[in-house]
Design a protein around this motif. Structure first.
Motif, PDB file in Angstrom:
ATOM      1  N   VAL A  43       0.839  -1.203   0.000  1.00 46.38           N
ATOM      2  CA  VAL A  43       0.000   0.000   0.000  1.00 46.38           C
ATOM      3  C   VAL A  43       0.876   1.256   0.000  1.00 46.38           C
ATOM      4  N   LEU A  44       1.894   1.274   0.849  1.00 48.05           N
ATOM      5  CA  LEU A  44       2.770   2.449   0.928  1.00 48.05           C
ATOM      6  C   LEU A  44       3.563   2.677  -0.349  1.00 48.05           C
ATOM      7  N   GLU A  45       4.035   1.616  -0.961  1.00 48.68           N
ATOM      8  CA  GLU A  45       4.789   1.774  -2.208  1.00 48.68           C
ATOM      9  C   GLU A  45       3.900   2.289  -3.331  1.00 48.68           C
ATOM     10  N   ALA A  46       2.685   1.799  -3.406  1.00 47.85           N
ATOM     11  CA  ALA A  46       1.741   2.313  -4.404  1.00 47.85           C
ATOM     12  C   ALA A  46       1.463   3.793  -4.145  1.00 47.85           C
ATOM     13  N   ALA A  47       1.296   4.154  -2.878  1.00 53.09           N
ATOM     14  CA  ALA A  47       1.056   5.553  -2.520  1.00 53.09           C
ATOM     15  C   ALA A  47       2.261   6.422  -2.864  1.00 53.09           C
ATOM     16  N   ARG A  48       3.459   5.921  -2.601  1.00 52.65           N
ATOM     17  CA  ARG A  48       4.671   6.686  -2.914  1.00 52.65           C
ATOM     18  C   ARG A  48       4.761   6.973  -4.404  1.00 52.65           C
ATOM     19  N   LEU A  49       4.437   5.997  -5.216  1.00 50.05           N
ATOM     20  CA  LEU A  49       4.488   6.180  -6.672  1.00 50.05           C
ATOM     21  C   LEU A  49       3.476   7.215  -7.160  1.00 50.05           C
ATOM     22  N   GLU A  50       2.427   7.417  -6.385  1.00 49.43           N
ATOM     23  CA  GLU A  50       1.405   8.421  -6.712  1.00 49.43           C
ATOM     24  C   GLU A  50       1.618   9.725  -5.942  1.00 49.43           C
ATOM     25  N   ASP A  51       2.773   9.862  -5.295  1.00 48.38           N
ATOM     26  CA  ASP A  51       3.110  11.029  -4.480  1.00 48.38           C
ATOM     27  C   ASP A  51       2.099  11.249  -3.345  1.00 48.38           C
ATOM     28  N   LEU A  52       1.666  10.146  -2.748  1.00 49.40           N
ATOM     29  CA  LEU A  52       0.698  10.198  -1.652  1.00 49.40           C
ATOM     30  C   LEU A  52       1.216   9.482  -0.399  1.00 49.40           C
ATOM     31  N   PHE A  53       2.529   9.368  -0.280  1.00 44.20           N
ATOM     32  CA  PHE A  53       3.097   8.601   0.823  1.00 44.20           C
ATOM     33  C   PHE A  53       2.609   9.082   2.182  1.00 44.20           C
ATOM     34  N   TRP A  54       2.730  10.381   2.464  1.00 38.76           N
ATOM     35  CA  TRP A  54       2.401  10.865   3.815  1.00 38.76           C
ATOM     36  C   TRP A  54       0.935  10.693   4.172  1.00 38.76           C
ATOM     37  N   PRO A  55      -0.018  11.070   3.303  1.00 37.24           N
ATOM     38  CA  PRO A  55      -1.420  10.873   3.703  1.00 37.24           C
ATOM     39  C   PRO A  55      -1.785   9.392   3.893  1.00 37.24           C
ATOM     40  N   VAL A  56      -1.246   8.529   3.055  1.00 39.87           N
ATOM     41  CA  VAL A  56      -1.546   7.104   3.192  1.00 39.87           C
ATOM     42  C   VAL A  56      -0.839   6.536   4.425  1.00 39.87           C
ATOM     43  N   ASN A  57       0.383   6.962   4.665  1.00 38.80           N
ATOM     44  CA  ASN A  57       1.105   6.553   5.866  1.00 38.80           C
ATOM     45  C   ASN A  57       0.298   6.921   7.111  1.00 38.80           C
ATOM     46  N   ARG A  58      -0.189   8.139   7.144  1.00 39.94           N
ATOM     47  CA  ARG A  58      -0.994   8.610   8.283  1.00 39.94           C
ATOM     48  C   ARG A  58      -2.255   7.752   8.437  1.00 39.94           C
ATOM     49  N   ALA A  59      -2.923   7.453   7.331  1.00 39.66           N
ATOM     50  CA  ALA A  59      -4.144   6.643   7.382  1.00 39.66           C
ATOM     51  C   ALA A  59      -3.851   5.230   7.890  1.00 39.66           C
ATOM     52  N   LEU A  60      -2.759   4.642   7.412  1.00 41.92           N
ATOM     53  CA  LEU A  60      -2.379   3.298   7.875  1.00 41.92           C
ATOM     54  C   LEU A  60      -2.094   3.292   9.374  1.00 41.92           C
ATOM     55  N   LEU A  61      -1.367   4.292   9.833  1.00 36.70           N
ATOM     56  CA  LEU A  61      -1.038   4.349  11.256  1.00 36.70           C
ATOM     57  C   LEU A  61      -2.270   4.611  12.114  1.00 36.70           C
ATOM     58  N   ASN A  62      -3.159   5.473  11.627  1.00 38.04           N
ATOM     59  CA  ASN A  62      -4.383   5.760  12.379  1.00 38.04           C
ATOM     60  C   ASN A  62      -5.274   4.528  12.509  1.00 38.04           C
ATOM     61  N   ALA A  63      -5.251   3.665  11.507  1.00 34.86           N
ATOM     62  CA  ALA A  63      -6.086   2.463  11.518  1.00 34.86           C
ATOM     63  C   ALA A  63      -5.318   1.222  11.979  1.00 34.86           C
ATOM     64  N   GLN A  64      -4.091   1.397  12.413  1.00 32.34           N
ATOM     65  CA  GLN A  64      -3.228   0.261  12.735  1.00 32.34           C
ATOM     66  C   GLN A  64      -3.838  -0.697  13.747  1.00 32.34           C
ATOM     67  N   ARG A  65      -4.570  -0.195  14.702  1.00 29.25           N
ATOM     68  CA  ARG A  65      -5.149  -1.067  15.733  1.00 29.25           C
ATOM     69  C   ARG A  65      -6.101  -2.099  15.139  1.00 29.25           C
TER      70      ARG A  65
END
Length: 76
Positions: A43-65
């Motif tokens: 998911v993060l690599e796909a987001a990075r390729l779309e220049d969306l790393f930080w928002p997707v990273n934040r979403a993954l961490l927020n939903a990590q539980r």
């Protein structure tokens, strides 16, 4: 991304990067230590390729539980 430590350090690292634009380069190395980490990396690599790393990273961490190492791993 799948461990509690990553989530705990995220705000600190993000603040350092944001306060020093162009002066701090964050290098992320993916290590698949926890269940669900392989999906998070994809998911993060796909987001990075779309220049969306930080928002997707934040979403993954927020939903990590809901998907992280101590929980039922699976896509969000």
């Amino acid at each position: 991304m799948a461990c509690e430590t990553c989530r705990a350090f995220y705000p600190i690292v993000k603040d350092i990067v944001d306060r020093r634009p162009g002066k701090v380069q964050l290098v992320v190395r993916y290590t698949l230590f926890h269940a669900g980490a392989d999906t998070a990396v994809k998911v993060l690599e796909a987001a990075r390729l779309e220049d969306l790393f930080w928002p997707v990273n934040r979403a993954l961490l927020n939903a990590q539980r809901t998907w992280g190492a101590d929980h039922d791993p699976g896509p969000i």
